[in-house]
Design an enzyme around this catalytic site. Sequence first.
Site, PDB file in Angstrom:
ATOM      1  N   ASP A 144       0.930  -1.256   0.036  1.00  0.00           N
ATOM      2  CA  ASP A 144       0.124   0.277  -0.412  1.00  0.00           C
ATOM      3  C   ASP A 144       0.774   1.305   0.080  1.00  0.00           C
ATOM      4  O   ASP A 144       1.845   1.288   0.732  1.00  0.00           O
ATOM      5  CB  ASP A 144      -1.025   0.143   1.407  1.00  0.00           C
ATOM      6  CG  ASP A 144      -1.438   1.022   0.831  1.00  0.00           C
ATOM      7  OD1 ASP A 144      -1.753   1.982  -0.205  1.00  0.00           O
ATOM      8  OD2 ASP A 144      -1.863   1.808   2.325  1.00  0.00           O
ATOM      9  N   CYS A 168      -6.588   2.872  -7.322  1.00  0.00           N
ATOM     10  CA  CYS A 168      -8.043   2.967  -7.795  1.00  0.00           C
ATOM     11  C   CYS A 168      -8.451   4.528  -7.755  1.00  0.00           C
ATOM     12  O   CYS A 168      -8.019   5.164  -6.733  1.00  0.00           O
ATOM     13  CB  CYS A 168      -9.141   1.911  -6.918  1.00  0.00           C
ATOM     14  SG  CYS A 168     -10.757   2.403  -6.906  1.00  0.00           S
ATOM     15  N   ASP A 181      -0.181   5.237   1.213  1.00  0.00           N
ATOM     16  CA  ASP A 181      -0.395   5.903   2.277  1.00  0.00           C
ATOM     17  C   ASP A 181      -0.348   5.182   4.115  1.00  0.00           C
ATOM     18  O   ASP A 181      -1.012   4.282   3.851  1.00  0.00           O
ATOM     19  CB  ASP A 181      -1.610   6.846   2.043  1.00  0.00           C
ATOM     20  CG  ASP A 181      -1.369   7.908   0.534  1.00  0.00           C
ATOM     21  OD1 ASP A 181      -0.423   7.737   0.127  1.00  0.00           O
ATOM     22  OD2 ASP A 181      -2.896   7.700   0.239  1.00  0.00           O
ATOM     23  N   CYS A 189     -11.845  -2.630  -8.196  1.00  0.00           N
ATOM     24  CA  CYS A 189     -10.374  -1.793  -7.699  1.00  0.00           C
ATOM     25  C   CYS A 189     -10.688  -1.491  -6.233  1.00  0.00           C
ATOM     26  O   CYS A 189      -9.346  -1.705  -5.511  1.00  0.00           O
ATOM     27  CB  CYS A 189     -10.008  -1.572  -8.340  1.00  0.00           C
ATOM     28  SG  CYS A 189     -10.776  -0.453  -9.197  1.00  0.00           S
ATOM     29  N   GLN A 231      -6.613   5.872  -4.104  1.00  0.00           N
ATOM     30  CA  GLN A 231      -6.751   7.454  -4.531  1.00  0.00           C
ATOM     31  C   GLN A 231      -8.202   7.873  -5.102  1.00  0.00           C
ATOM     32  O   GLN A 231      -8.137   8.473  -5.597  1.00  0.00           O
ATOM     33  CB  GLN A 231      -5.838   7.314  -5.349  1.00  0.00           C
ATOM     34  CG  GLN A 231      -4.741   6.625  -5.060  1.00  0.00           C
ATOM     35  CD  GLN A 231      -3.575   7.639  -3.904  1.00  0.00           C
ATOM     36  OE1 GLN A 231      -3.552   9.116  -3.844  1.00  0.00           O
ATOM     37  NE2 GLN A 231      -3.020   7.541  -2.992  1.00  0.00           N
TER      38      GLN A 231
END
Length: 416
Positions: free
Chosen positions: A257, A341, A259, A351, A304
């Site tokens: 991932d 996404c 963030d 997604c 996102q």
Amino acid sequence: MAAFDAHSLPAHIEGRIYRRPTQAVILAGGRGTRMRPITDDRPKPMVPILGRPFLEYQIEQLRDQGFERVLILLGYLPDVVQNHFGDGRDWGVHIAYSVTDPDQLTSSRVATARHMIDPCFLLLYCDNYWPMQMSRLWARFRQAGKPALITVYSNSDRYSRGSALLDRDGHVRVFDRSRTTPGLQQVEISYAILTDLALALLPEQDTLLEEAIYTPLAQQGRLTAYCSDHRYYSVGSLNRLPATEAFMRREPTVILDRDGVLNRKPPTAQYVRNWDEWAWCPGALEALRLLHDRGYRTILASNQPGIGRGVMTAAGLEAVHDRMKREVAQAGGRIDAIYYCPHDWDDGCDCRKPKPGLLYQAQRDFHLDLTRTLFVGDDERDAAAAAAAGCAFRRVTDSCSLLDLTRQLLGTRAYA
């Protein structure tokens, strides 16, 4: 008191009780004409993949998934298989054989060996490999309560021609090996849990097993499916070999991932819209360098939704990622691919994590075995996506950074 193990619970099917199978039966008798000239002097299961017979990968998988006995149904050049594998002791399983005429069809091969087959067993063909997790198949089989389960590829990418249609509950509504029924979607990929109830449909005439068993079971409402988005790999035709070899290389890969793992996570409903808003997590660059130095591919999978919500643009996100990749490279690391996404929270896409769509996109592009791939995230959505895709998962926390997890990983290579 012994620990409770749901995977060992029996299945109750049409008044009978079945235990989780410990026997696998492999159909491996055909001439493999589509694989010529490789199969001129060897049967299809002995086609070499990275210097090893394809069948070795299947038998090792069966062993690792708890199978103790393997029955191989041979026909064409049977001595090549028997001389190589013997009784199976070198692979940690017991292997037995049934040999019939090379031109006999699959229902007859099974019928001939029926006295050697358990009341509940796993059936597979010798030319497909899919990263089976038997505990998941057994859970689905128990829940469905049908006398047979087939594994199907969802085929959303139209990887192959469909042979099945599922209903909304995941049971097989139509099975058509001839592929003439309109609207066929899913592809049967040969990993099946069968019972003696299913084998009761075997005809006296020589025919194909799927047509003899799966088609009538579907018509009777007695056939269920385990549907997977994970692509399968094959030695069924020459054009499939490059992808199969890429898959079997099992190049070490981690999926991250973004963030909260690489950069400090913005507050809820806020986003990194430009590089001025980016802040590296302590140790993240060093972790990426270590992974690259040890030969790991590093792939990002990130939600996102700021794009879908109109808070940021795709071009702005690409600019952030370009700068991020440059700094990673300057630190000695590498980002091999980025999947994100862009959809809003409620768009219903496939997604956005916790759905596993981004992980399956990476799987297809890089021929990953997700069951051998570690996913590192920082929240419950990441954990749920990993679980859905069959990935191992580790979580970054305030007390355990990506660098900490990377050092653990490289110290044990437990997920390589």
